[in-house]
Design a protein around this motif. Structure first.
Motif, mmCIF file in Angstrom:
data_model
loop_
_atom_site.group_PDB
_atom_site.id
_atom_site.type_symbol
_atom_site.label_atom_id
_atom_site.label_comp_id
_atom_site.label_asym_id
_atom_site.label_seq_id
_atom_site.Cartn_x
_atom_site.Cartn_y
_atom_site.Cartn_z
ATOM 1 N N CYS A 124 43.150 -49.646 27.722
ATOM 2 C CA CYS A 124 42.215 -50.662 28.203
ATOM 3 C C CYS A 124 42.520 -51.065 29.646
ATOM 4 O O CYS A 124 43.573 -50.732 30.203
ATOM 5 C CB CYS A 124 42.242 -51.886 27.296
ATOM 6 S SG CYS A 124 43.739 -52.882 27.460
ATOM 7 N N ARG B 241 42.701 -45.966 16.105
ATOM 8 C CA ARG B 241 41.695 -45.854 17.169
ATOM 9 C C ARG B 241 41.703 -47.095 18.053
ATOM 10 O O ARG B 241 41.664 -46.998 19.291
ATOM 11 C CB ARG B 241 40.307 -45.649 16.551
ATOM 12 C CG ARG B 241 39.197 -45.469 17.558
ATOM 13 C CD ARG B 241 37.940 -44.941 16.883
ATOM 14 N NE ARG B 241 37.413 -45.884 15.924
ATOM 15 C CZ ARG B 241 36.499 -46.820 16.194
ATOM 16 N NH1 ARG B 241 36.045 -46.931 17.432
ATOM 17 N NH2 ARG B 241 36.063 -47.635 15.266
ATOM 18 N N LYS B 242 41.757 -48.280 17.448
ATOM 19 C CA LYS B 242 41.777 -49.520 18.236
ATOM 20 C C LYS B 242 43.098 -49.676 18.982
ATOM 21 O O LYS B 242 43.138 -50.223 20.092
ATOM 22 C CB LYS B 242 41.530 -50.715 17.323
ATOM 23 C CG LYS B 242 40.100 -50.788 16.792
ATOM 24 C CD LYS B 242 39.895 -51.948 15.849
ATOM 25 C CE LYS B 242 38.437 -52.020 15.380
ATOM 26 N NZ LYS B 242 38.212 -53.099 14.390
ATOM 27 N N HIS B 243 44.166 -49.184 18.385
ATOM 28 C CA HIS B 243 45.463 -49.246 19.056
ATOM 29 C C HIS B 243 45.457 -48.385 20.312
ATOM 30 O O HIS B 243 45.988 -48.775 21.359
ATOM 31 C CB HIS B 243 46.547 -48.758 18.087
ATOM 32 C CG HIS B 243 47.818 -49.539 18.184
ATOM 33 N ND1 HIS B 243 49.051 -48.975 18.042
ATOM 34 C CD2 HIS B 243 48.044 -50.852 18.437
ATOM 35 C CE1 HIS B 243 49.989 -49.897 18.196
ATOM 36 N NE2 HIS B 243 49.411 -51.031 18.432
ATOM 37 N N GLU C 168 31.948 -39.931 21.565
ATOM 38 C CA GLU C 168 31.783 -41.181 20.825
ATOM 39 C C GLU C 168 30.533 -41.211 19.943
ATOM 40 O O GLU C 168 30.368 -42.147 19.160
ATOM 41 C CB GLU C 168 31.720 -42.365 21.799
ATOM 42 C CG GLU C 168 32.988 -42.594 22.614
ATOM 43 C CD GLU C 168 34.144 -43.126 21.780
ATOM 44 O OE1 GLU C 168 33.863 -43.796 20.757
ATOM 45 O OE2 GLU C 168 35.307 -42.863 22.139
ATOM 46 N N TRP D 3 42.128 -57.196 11.389
ATOM 47 C CA TRP D 3 41.120 -56.648 12.292
ATOM 48 C C TRP D 3 40.944 -55.146 12.143
ATOM 49 O O TRP D 3 40.036 -54.560 12.737
ATOM 50 C CB TRP D 3 41.455 -56.968 13.747
ATOM 51 C CG TRP D 3 42.869 -56.682 14.170
ATOM 52 C CD1 TRP D 3 43.891 -57.576 14.259
ATOM 53 C CD2 TRP D 3 43.417 -55.414 14.546
ATOM 54 N NE1 TRP D 3 45.047 -56.957 14.687
ATOM 55 C CE2 TRP D 3 44.777 -55.630 14.877
ATOM 56 C CE3 TRP D 3 42.895 -54.129 14.664
ATOM 57 C CZ2 TRP D 3 45.617 -54.600 15.288
ATOM 58 C CZ3 TRP D 3 43.728 -53.099 15.076
ATOM 59 C CH2 TRP D 3 45.074 -53.340 15.384
ATOM 60 N N ALA D 4 41.781 -54.514 11.330
ATOM 61 C CA ALA D 4 41.678 -53.067 11.120
ATOM 62 C C ALA D 4 40.964 -52.789 9.802
ATOM 63 O O ALA D 4 41.394 -53.252 8.740
ATOM 64 C CB ALA D 4 43.060 -52.426 11.118
ATOM 65 N N ASP E 19 40.901 -46.668 11.716
ATOM 66 C CA ASP E 19 40.388 -47.693 12.621
ATOM 67 C C ASP E 19 41.535 -48.379 13.363
ATOM 68 O O ASP E 19 41.416 -48.701 14.550
ATOM 69 C CB ASP E 19 39.583 -48.716 11.823
ATOM 70 C CG ASP E 19 38.909 -49.754 12.707
ATOM 71 O OD1 ASP E 19 38.139 -49.349 13.608
ATOM 72 O OD2 ASP E 19 39.148 -50.964 12.516
ATOM 73 N N PHE E 20 42.661 -48.583 12.683
ATOM 74 C CA PHE E 20 43.829 -49.189 13.317
ATOM 75 C C PHE E 20 44.340 -48.315 14.464
ATOM 76 O O PHE E 20 44.595 -48.797 15.578
ATOM 77 C CB PHE E 20 44.936 -49.378 12.277
ATOM 78 C CG PHE E 20 46.252 -49.834 12.852
ATOM 79 C CD1 PHE E 20 46.486 -51.167 13.147
ATOM 80 C CD2 PHE E 20 47.261 -48.914 13.106
ATOM 81 C CE1 PHE E 20 47.690 -51.584 13.681
ATOM 82 C CE2 PHE E 20 48.470 -49.318 13.650
ATOM 83 C CZ PHE E 20 48.686 -50.660 13.936
ATOM 84 N N TYR F 41 32.122 -42.844 14.428
ATOM 85 C CA TYR F 41 33.080 -43.329 13.433
ATOM 86 C C TYR F 41 32.409 -44.016 12.251
ATOM 87 O O TYR F 41 32.804 -43.809 11.101
ATOM 88 C CB TYR F 41 34.078 -44.276 14.105
ATOM 89 C CG TYR F 41 34.750 -43.649 15.305
ATOM 90 C CD1 TYR F 41 35.792 -42.747 15.147
ATOM 91 C CD2 TYR F 41 34.315 -43.921 16.598
ATOM 92 C CE1 TYR F 41 36.398 -42.151 16.238
ATOM 93 C CE2 TYR F 41 34.919 -43.333 17.702
ATOM 94 C CZ TYR F 41 35.954 -42.446 17.514
ATOM 95 O OH TYR F 41 36.543 -41.839 18.596
ATOM 96 N N LYS G 261 42.771 -47.523 21.985
ATOM 97 C CA LYS G 261 41.880 -48.161 22.950
ATOM 98 C C LYS G 261 42.581 -49.290 23.681
ATOM 99 O O LYS G 261 42.365 -49.510 24.876
ATOM 100 C CB LYS G 261 40.631 -48.692 22.239
ATOM 101 C CG LYS G 261 39.564 -47.639 22.012
ATOM 102 C CD LYS G 261 38.239 -48.281 21.642
ATOM 103 C CE LYS G 261 37.120 -47.267 21.674
ATOM 104 N NZ LYS G 261 35.797 -47.892 21.423
ATOM 105 N N ALA G 262 43.429 -50.029 22.954
ATOM 106 C CA ALA G 262 44.183 -51.108 23.601
ATOM 107 C C ALA G 262 45.146 -50.550 24.640
ATOM 108 O O ALA G 262 45.313 -51.118 25.724
ATOM 109 C CB ALA G 262 44.937 -51.910 22.542
#
Length: 549
Positions: free
Chosen positions: A64, A56-58, A452, A47-48, A53-54, A469, A60-61
């Motif tokens: 969350c 950034r999503k980490h 953003e 998913w990364a 990206d990994f 991004y 965000k998690a």
């Protein structure tokens, strides 16, 4: 990872530092036992898309709503009522007794062998933190409930970037026929608790005409939430205020050479014929400072987020960092002594950006390079060369630095025929890693960065909002007139766009449902009287009518 006895704790780098996932130095880390493949970079989940990206999503998690709603349970286990006793047993949160504070008094153990054994056990198992709370920690308010409470309080305007599908432009005529090269609401204006007033919206036209208008960013009873009060001195030839001094040949008055102090009291300007950096008091339009340190024309200026440091770039290929002087709570001028003098470019510096919080000053040049220095020591950090289709360097024409250190650069490459330039947009991480690049079909004349998104104004008369991004286009708003300036209000409630024909376009999101068309309560400083200079956003901008005139 699947064993309940195998406890893992993620280090902070998992949430901000993508470079730690890469074996940059090429160390020999051995090979895998099964495949005998060399161990190099960390393999990412599917998913990364990339290391950045990994991370950034980490992050965000971690931030969350699910984590926020269960945060109190973690506090109970680590610091609270479930750390010890019966509640800890029920929660399966029991550890070896030596790990708890006060369970063992090492100083009271006379036997040295026994004491060293207990020290080894404590060192092996670790130590449980001090118990701070005896009662269950209250849960954090959900974002939905927080939004409802905020709506009831009725104090803040809606965030424009959360409603990109509801954008609506409204027009205000500042100086008809004169391009509006600067329109900004300063970030940290001092407000009086005695006199209810509005913020100052500063405009500068291409002929140097200064306007200090009143701007009320939020009134729920007014269409599109804002009130704009035009500065009466702009229309009166006897009271008009202009930037003093002549500008150098080849320098266009633009946002590149104009910066407003964060408290809205001073205007810093470059581009003057005598190579000076000038300070103008906005209230009176009076020149209060003039500093000559560059040996050629100042071509660009930028102010840091806190309004403490100003950076200037010049045709002499150098950049200078200045300190903004404060007198009481107000900006009073520039220190005549530079903080840093930064060098490294081979040609004219065309754009600059500075972030004191991240200790970085970035400059772009006609030589096609971006150079990053530290602000405090003036130390060279790295040089970036934006990629292009040609081996020739593409000059850097626009530059912004985000709150997290993202560097956004716009480049232009001369084509084989006159007027056929190729434009590109590039995004780098704080450590100089190229995250994304995209070719642009239109010439960008204004660039602004928010957390953003990237906002672009073009010569062809369009306003583009792109994802920071991926650089994917999120919204395109046709204005039909060339854009000269773009800024965002501090509440992120409106986008202010200056056009070539002198109009100020205020872009907002939606409209209050409880307000009907034509029924607006005009309230300005507690007064209900009608004022001819006041606009409450009734005039919606119609680009079709403008283009047809």
């Amino acid at each position: 990872m699947e064993s309940p006895a195998d406890v893992k704790e993620l280090i902070p780098e998992f949430f901000y530092f993508p470079e730690f996932l890469q074996n940059i130095n090429g160390f020999d880390l051995g090979s895998l036992q099964m495949t005998q493949n060399n161990v190099t970079d960390v393999l990412l989940p599917q998913w990364a898309l990339s290391r950045e990206d990994f991370i950034r999503k980490h992050r965000k998690a971690l931030e969350c709503e699910h984590v926020s709603s269960h945060l109190h349970e973690w506090i109970d286990l680590i610091f609270g009522c479930k750390q010890r006793g019966e509640e800890a047993v029920k929660a399966l949160n029991v550890f070896y007794y030596c790990t708890y504070e006060g369970a063992v008094d090492l100083d009271a153990i006379a036997n040295e062998t026994e004491r060293k054994a207990l020290e080894g056990i404590i060192s092996n198992f670790g130590q449980t933190p001090c118990q701070l709370l005896k009662e269950p920690h209250p849960p954090r308010m959900s974002s939905e409930n927080a939004s409802r409470r905020q709506a009831r309080m009725d104090t803040l305007p809606p965030n424009l970037f959360e409603q990109l599908d509801k954008l609506r432009p409204f027009k205000e005529v500042v100086c008809d026929g004169q391009p509006l090269v600067q329109a900004v609401v300063p970030r940290n204006q001092n407000r009086s608790f005695i006199i209810q007033g509005s913020d100052v919206l500063v405009t500068v036209s291409s002929n140097g005409l200064i306007g200090t208008h009143s701007w009320l960013p939020y009134d729920k009873s007014i269409a599109n939430y804002f009130t704009f009060t035009k500065d009466p001195t702009v229309a009166n030839p006897k009271t008009q205020r202009f930037l003093s001094g002549l500008f150098a040949p080849g320098v266009d008055l633009s946002t590149q050479v104009l910066v407003v102090s964060n408290d809205g009291r001073l205007l810093f300007s470059g581009g003057h014929w005598d190579c000076s950096l000038r300070v103008t008091q906005l209230g009176k339009g009076k020149l209060v400072g003039r500093i000559c340190r560059h040996i050629d024309v100042v071509t660009c200026l930028a102010l840091d987020l806190c309004g403490i440091y100003l950076i200037s770039g010049s045709r002499d290929t150098s950049c200078i960092v200045w300190q903004v002087l404060q007198q009481g709570e107000f900006s009073s001028g520039l220190s005549p002594r530079p903080v840093q003098v930064l060098c490294g470019h081979d040609q004219e510096v065309t754009c600059v950006a500075i972030s004191t919080e991240l200790d970085m000053a970035v400059s772009g040049s006609k030589d096609g390079t971006l150079i990053i220095h530290s602000v405090r020591r003036g130390q060279f950090l790295r040089t970036l060369r934006p990629p292009g289709e040609s081996c020739l360097p593409a000059r850097v024409t626009g530059l912004q630095v985000g709150m997290e250190g993202h560097i956004v650069a716009q480049t232009a490459l001369e084509g084989h025929t006159a007027g056929k330039e190729k434009y590109s947009l590039h995004v780098y991480s704080v450590n100089g890693c190229l995250l994304s690049s995209v070719s642009l079909e239109e010439e960008v004349t204004a660039l602004y960065l928010v957390p953003e998104y990237i906002i672009l104004g073009t010569q062809q008369g369009n306003l583009h909002i792109r994802d920071l991004y991926s650089l994917a286009l999120a919204v395109a708003l046709p204005l039909k007139v060339a854009v000269r300036s773009v800024s965002v209000t501090r509440e992120s409630s409106h986008i202010l766009v200056g056009l070539q024909d002198g109009k100020l376009i205020v872009v907002g999101a939606g409209k209050p449902q409880e307000v009907r068309s034509g029924q607006f309560s005009r309230r300005l400083w507690g007064s209900t009287r009608r004022i001819s200079q006041v606009s409450s956003g009734e005039t919606e901008y119609n680009p079709t009518e403008t283009s047809g005139k």
